[in-house]
Scaffold this active site. Structure first.
Site, short mmCIF file in Angstrom:
data_model
loop_
_atom_site.label_atom_id
_atom_site.label_comp_id
_atom_site.label_asym_id
_atom_site.label_seq_id
_atom_site.Cartn_x
_atom_site.Cartn_y
_atom_site.Cartn_z
N HIS A 296 17.35 -20.89 -63.08
CA HIS A 296 17.85 -19.74 -64.20
C HIS A 296 16.85 -18.93 -64.26
CE1 HIS A 296 19.98 -19.00 -68.05
NE2 HIS A 296 18.77 -18.40 -68.49
N GLU A 297 15.60 -19.39 -64.71
CA GLU A 297 14.54 -18.31 -65.08
C GLU A 297 14.07 -17.26 -63.72
OE1 GLU A 297 14.01 -18.14 -68.10
OE2 GLU A 297 15.03 -20.18 -68.33
N1 TRP Z 1 15.48 -16.24 -72.31
C1 TRP Z 1 15.38 -17.45 -72.44
C2 TRP Z 1 16.36 -18.09 -71.29
O1 TRP Z 1 17.53 -18.28 -71.45
C3 TRP Z 1 15.79 -17.87 -73.86
C4 TRP Z 1 14.40 -18.46 -74.72
C5 TRP Z 1 13.34 -18.92 -74.14
C6 TRP Z 1 14.18 -18.01 -75.98
N2 TRP Z 1 12.49 -19.06 -75.35
C7 TRP Z 1 13.20 -18.48 -76.43
C8 TRP Z 1 15.21 -17.30 -77.11
C9 TRP Z 1 12.67 -18.52 -77.65
C10 TRP Z 1 14.64 -17.19 -78.20
C11 TRP Z 1 13.54 -17.60 -78.59
O2 TRP Z 1 16.04 -18.21 -70.42
ZN ZN Z 2 18.16 -17.24 -70.08
#
Ligand code: TRP
Ligand code: ZN
Length: 868
Positions: A296-297
């Site tokens: 995902h990342e």
């Molecule tokens: N973009 C991240 C993901 O889905 C989501 C995320 C990670 C996030 N840490 C966070 C969203 C803290 C809000 C706050 O892969």
């Molecule tokens: Zn994401």
């Protein structure tokens, strides 16, 4: 509450008055007084000579414009308002922050001994004053200064360009990221780690250094994450034609993290739960979770980072799409059917529940008070289903053409959901006007299906009516464009070709109207319909199947998902009827024919074990609760338990045979081995309710050579309240009390303990040396499992469960609002319970609302729940 926080609306989007093209950051790291110097190149975009910067909890040390001290500014509720500015200038802002005191884990904070950052969604404003919005893209240069002995690794985004030594044992490293990015993708890490290194050659031949940073001593737990990363890089090249774009890719595992992981450019920060694994510490589920989250990342690098979001209302543009990509990745590497089943369980369970709750919102929300509240199952999982529907409608080739055009058009920019639809339309020459409603309409549509066979005319008519109930956020609902995948079977199991008006038609029907009929021709005998195959749309299906039709589909449906789904529908019929039976004072029972259908699956030689395990898994209490307007908590729990016991009793011999035949001597994590363990441990979860239960669980615990089997034994002992439970729990805690991550599995068992005295046990457990309310993983494991997986005691009619939840929430409100705000979700569903329980939940919500320091996160949810 001093002043009620205000909502922001999607319709009010305005492009920024200025942009920042470059930013040079310097961090002088100190535990409670870190100094941040930010030198930004600012350009005016409209006529405004006023610049409003976001900032939160910062101490301003100095402000310069073009190297001159600037006095034309004021601090506001949300940051800094700077006036009388030239058209283009260099802005220097020096702020002081306190990472040590940051328990919210947003901005710059300390996780055990290391510094790290979390900036999505709006955490960068806790580091410096900035245009903290995703449509301002800047090139970042970052210098990190810290004590060399304590923090030998100083990391940030992009490439390492320079480093040096300083006085007093300090050192510095400078990083430069050539890709312009929004502030939410900024990251910094400083600490002492063990580093697991590898490298990857992209298909165009560039070498990428891969580095995974873990706490000292954990090197033997990083291998699976690295394998998953390499698999992700390869898969994205092969399936999407997308290649990595920097010379280095770093992942840091931290113990204190609010979510799963974060896709910061070139420097992902991960919850250690999604990195660390070896056969002694992690279960198969953990391994699969790591693969999915690493994927995902990584996939965000294109869908999120290279093409980012214009504003936060567009979040599903990157999240729905990236979830779809990680689901496809897991399906291509493992079992497609099992992956689909588990994704559909999430939609039908918690996502449908969210959409029926006071927090109901479209995948592209219209109004937001706290953005962190919108990282939801709706935006992520339903968002992914919406992407999957394009794929169903356009096919792999059409979908990939659309993707290519989307990336080509929007690379290096901040885009909208509308841009994505447009790319799909233009690349395929199709009109998706009605399909767009999936972005603006909330709630779960119901498809009601009726069929009629006409033997004279040899036609089979399928009539589909769609409707969406009003949701808390939206009264009026319109008909959606729903891809409805069906198949028709003859009695011998052969598949009918679908013909309408003399022409062959696709088995994906386009449902676009409120009510629609399809007349299939050349149908000689009454067929059995397989409906909503592959769960082709996130909707509820209503069709009056007979038991015979469902048992037929369990055997004859051509795809595994449809077979599983038929089994689930059969179970659903008997869960419903037994709840009614119980309510009118009768016993729970399951006819022999239904038991036989499951016996047939259990004994099947051709089905893969992992799939059989899914067929044998009853729906969760939460999922069943979603079927009712008002749910009878205790009756549902009793029925689920009774059905489990009855199946266990009637299938004891078959289950025991499977259990013994699937024993493996060596632990490997290939998919076949995982599947065998899954089926064997599912068998154990049934056998736990028979006479052999205690002996089997105890024996399995003692002989286990891997964590999957260990936890399965403990979980069986916990659910069935076996005599050995206490001994196993004590032994495990003795062995793992120094490892919080491994103890999380134990905490989750304590929280979901069905014993009467569970609340006392939980309160005691909070004193365990490995527990801390400040650590989100610990809190989710112990407290979260009580709220989400212990329905009978959480919803105890004396209110004790709710009161306990209320106490914890009031404490967490100041420690970590984001974690509190996720934990509160079960309480928002008060409308599903009887008057007594509703009253008791309301009391807790009122107490929260009355707090004078209530965080925005909880404020938004509590007020919505109380207004509903
Ligand atoms: N973009 C991240 C993901 O889905 C989501 C995320 C990670 C996030 N840490 C966070 C969203 C803290 C809000 C706050 O892969
Ligand atoms: Zn994401």
């Amino acid at each position: 509450m001093a002043q009620a926080p205000q909502a922001k609306y999607r319709k009010d989007y305005q492009s920024p008055s200025h942009t920042i093209t470059d930013i040079d950051l310097t961090f002088e790291l100190h535990d409670s007084a870190t100094i941040v110097t930010a030198i930004s190149q600012v350009k005016q975009l409209n006529e405004s000579t006023t610049l409003e910067l976001d900032g939160d909890g910062l101490t301003l040390k100095s402000l310069l414009v073009d190297q001159q001290q600037w006095n034309h500014f004021e601090t506001t509720d949300s940051g800094l308002k700077i006036t009388e500015l030239p058209q283009q200038f260099t802005l220097t802002v020096v702020t002081e922050i306190d990472p040590q005191a940051n328990t919210a884990l947003e901005g710059l904070y300390k996780s055990d001994g290391a510094y790290c950052t979390q900036c999505e969604a709006e955490g960068f404003r806790r580091i410096t004053y900035f245009l903290d919005r995703p449509d301002v893209l800047a090139k970042y240069t970052t210098t990190v200064i810290a004590d060399k002995a304590q923090y030998p690794y100083l990391l940030s985004n992009g490439n390492r360009v320079e480093q040096g030594e300083m006085t007093e044992g300090r050192h510095w490293v400078k990083w430069h990221d050539p890709h312009p990015k929004p502030s939410y993708l900024f990251a910094l890490v400083a600490g002492d780690f063990d580093v697991f290194r590898d490298q990857y050659q992209t298909r165009s031949g560039r070498n990428v250094a891969l580095e995974i940073f873990v706490d000292k001593g954990n090197l033997d737990r990083a291998n699976h994450a690295m394998v998953s990363l390499i698999n992700s890089m390869k898969w994205d090249e092969e399936r999407f034609g997308l290649e990595y774009d920097l010379d280095i890719y770093m992942i840091v595992a931290v113990d204190f993290f609010n979510m799963g992981a974060m896709e910061n450019k070139g420097l992902n920060v991960f919850n250690s739960k999604f990195v660390l694994a070896n056969d002694q510490t992690a279960t198969d589920t953990d391994y699969l979770g790591i693969e999915a989250v690493i994927g995902h990342e990584y996939f965000h690098n294109w869908t999120g980072n290279r093409v980012t979001c214009r504003d936060w209302f567009q979040l599903s543009l990157k999240e729905g799409l990236t979830v779809f990509r990680d689901q496809e990745f897991s399906s291509d590497l493992g079992s497609r059917a099992v992956n689909r089943i588990n994704n559909v369980r999430i939609i039908r369970g918690p996502q449908f529940a969210e959409d029926a709750s006071p927090m109901s919102h479209p995948i592209r929300p219209e109004q937001v008070i706290e953005m962190n509240n919108f990282y939801t199952l709706t935006v992520y999982e339903k968002g992914s289903e919406v992407i999957r529907m394009y794929h169903t409608l356009l096919g792999e080739e059409g979908f990939q053409k659309g993707m290519q055009l989307y990336v080509e058009r929007h690379d290096g920019t901040a885009a909208t959901c509308e841009d994505f639809v447009k790319a799909m339309e233009d690349a395929n020459g199709v009109d998706l006007s009605q399909f767009r409603l999936w972005y603006s309409q909330s709630g779960t549509p119901t498809l009601n299906v009726e069929t009629e066979f006409d033997p004279q005319a040899q036609t089979y008519t399928l009539t589909v009516a769609q409707s969406t109930e009003a949701t808390h956020d939206q009264k009026e609902k319109l008909p959606l464009h729903i891809p409805f995948d069906i198949e028709l079977y003859n009695a011998d199991g052969s598949v009918l070709e679908l013909r309408c008006n003399g022409e062959k038609v696709s088995n994906v029907l386009d449902i676009t109207q409120e009510k629609q009929s399809f007349v299939f021709e050349g149908v000689m005998e009454k067929p059995v319909p397989s409906l909503l195959r592959e769960f082709s749309a996130p909707v509820k299906l209503e069709y009056d199947y007979s038991d015979e039709e469902l048992t037929f589909l369990m055997v004859h449906a051509r795809n595994e998902f449809a077979r599983w789904d038929a089994g689930q529908m059969l179970l659903a019929k008997y869960i419903r009827s037994n709840v009614e039976a119980l309510q009118s004072g009768n016993d729970v029972s399951l006819p022999a024919s239904v038991v036989d259908a499951f016996r047939g699956v259990l004994l099947s030689e051709e089905l893969e074990p992992a799939f059989i395990a899914e067929v044998l898994s009853l729906p969760s209490h939460n999922e069943v609760s979603g079927w009712y307007k008002t749910v009878d908590v205790d009756a549902v729990a009793q029925v689920l338990k009774a059905l489990k016991v009855q199946l266990a009793m009637e299938l004891t011999d078959e289950l025991a045979a499977i259990y013994h035949s699937l024993q493996q001597t060596e632990y490997t994590i290939d998919h076949a081995a995982i599947g065998k363990r899954a089926l064997r441990n599912t068998a154990l979860s049934y056998l736990a309710h028979t006479e052999q239960g205690n002996q089997l669980a105890e024996q399995q615990y003692q002989r286990a050579n891997n964590m999957t089997d260990t936890i399965a034994a403990m979980s069986a002992a916990n659910q069935a309240q076996l005599a050995c439970r206490e001994t196993l729990m004590a032994d495990y805690s003795q062995k793992w009390k120094h490892d919080g991550l491994v103890m999380d599995k134990w905490f989750a068992l304590q929280g979901s303990n069905p014993a009467e005295n569970v609340l006392d046990v939980i309160k005691q457990t909070m004193q365990h040396e490995a527990f801390s309310l400040k650590n989100p993983n610990r809190t989710r494991s112990l407290i979260g499992s009580f709220l989400n997986a212990n329905p009978v005691h959480f919803h105890a009619i004396d209110g004790s469960g709710y009161r306990f939840a209320g106490e914890i929430l009031r404490e967490l409100n100041s420690v970590n609002p984001q974690v509190a705000s996720r934990l509160i979700d079960p309480l928002l569903k008060l409308g599903k319970y009887d008057q007594t329980r509703q009253g008791l939940i309301k009391i807790e919500l009122e107490k929260l609302r009355a707090m004078d320091n209530l965080a925005k996160d909880l404020f938004e949810k509590v007020t919505k729940a109380l207004e509903s």
